[in-house]
Design a protein around this motif. Structure first.
Motif, mmCIF file in Angstrom:
data_model
loop_
_atom_site.group_PDB
_atom_site.id
_atom_site.type_symbol
_atom_site.label_atom_id
_atom_site.label_comp_id
_atom_site.label_asym_id
_atom_site.label_seq_id
_atom_site.Cartn_x
_atom_site.Cartn_y
_atom_site.Cartn_z
ATOM 1 N N LEU A 177 0.804 -1.223 0.000
ATOM 2 C CA LEU A 177 0.000 0.000 0.000
ATOM 3 C C LEU A 177 0.841 1.281 0.000
ATOM 4 O O LEU A 177 0.615 2.154 -0.840
ATOM 5 N N PRO A 178 1.811 1.446 0.899
ATOM 6 C CA PRO A 178 2.601 2.695 0.865
ATOM 7 C C PRO A 178 3.327 2.896 -0.470
ATOM 8 O O PRO A 178 3.340 3.997 -1.010
ATOM 9 N N PHE A 179 3.892 1.819 -1.012
ATOM 10 C CA PHE A 179 4.578 1.916 -2.300
ATOM 11 C C PHE A 179 3.595 2.305 -3.401
ATOM 12 O O PHE A 179 3.874 3.173 -4.229
ATOM 13 N N GLY A 180 2.439 1.654 -3.413
ATOM 14 C CA GLY A 180 1.423 1.957 -4.419
ATOM 15 C C GLY A 180 0.948 3.394 -4.344
ATOM 16 O O GLY A 180 0.756 4.048 -5.372
ATOM 17 N N LEU A 181 0.764 3.901 -3.142
ATOM 18 C CA LEU A 181 0.342 5.297 -2.982
ATOM 19 C C LEU A 181 1.410 6.261 -3.475
ATOM 20 O O LEU A 181 1.095 7.292 -4.084
ATOM 21 N N CYS A 182 2.670 5.934 -3.235
ATOM 22 C CA CYS A 182 3.763 6.786 -3.726
ATOM 23 C C CYS A 182 3.777 6.826 -5.255
ATOM 24 O O CYS A 182 3.945 7.887 -5.853
#
Length: 100
Positions: free
Chosen positions: A10-15
């Motif tokens: 999730l954090p990577f995808g949001l970035c």
């Protein structure tokens, strides 16, 4: 509720999404997703169904609950899309949210 779990991607995808799309689009998407999930959560709370955990991942969210009747399951499932439709009431003021 015992815990809220955040998926590893999730954090990577949001970035990545923030690098590709403009901030107003990302924020409108986030508001729509939050309203949808809060619709499910509110229905579960109204029916006094225990929530054991909420797992938020790159492809969606999963809420682990106690047992429910088929009618309550259907109503809780429909509460998310219904909450999204309520966002259309404010679409005049936040038109980007209506996209999602």
């Amino acid at each position: 509720m015992d815990r809220v779990l955040i998926g590893q991607g999730l954090p990577f995808g949001l970035c990545v999404v923030l690098l590709i799309l403009p901030l107003p689009v990302v924020l409108s998407w986030a508001v729509a997703v939050l309203a949808h999930e809060m619709g499910h959560w509110l229905a579960l709370r109204l029916f006094r169904i225990p929530i054991y955990s909420i797992r938020i991942g790159l492809l969606g969210a999963e809420i682990s609950t106690g047992p429910m009747s088929p009618l309550k399951t259907a109503l809780c499932a429909l509460a998310g899309p219904f909450a999204g439709m309520l966002l259309l009431l404010i679409a005049k003021y936040f038109p980007m949210t209506a996209l999602f």
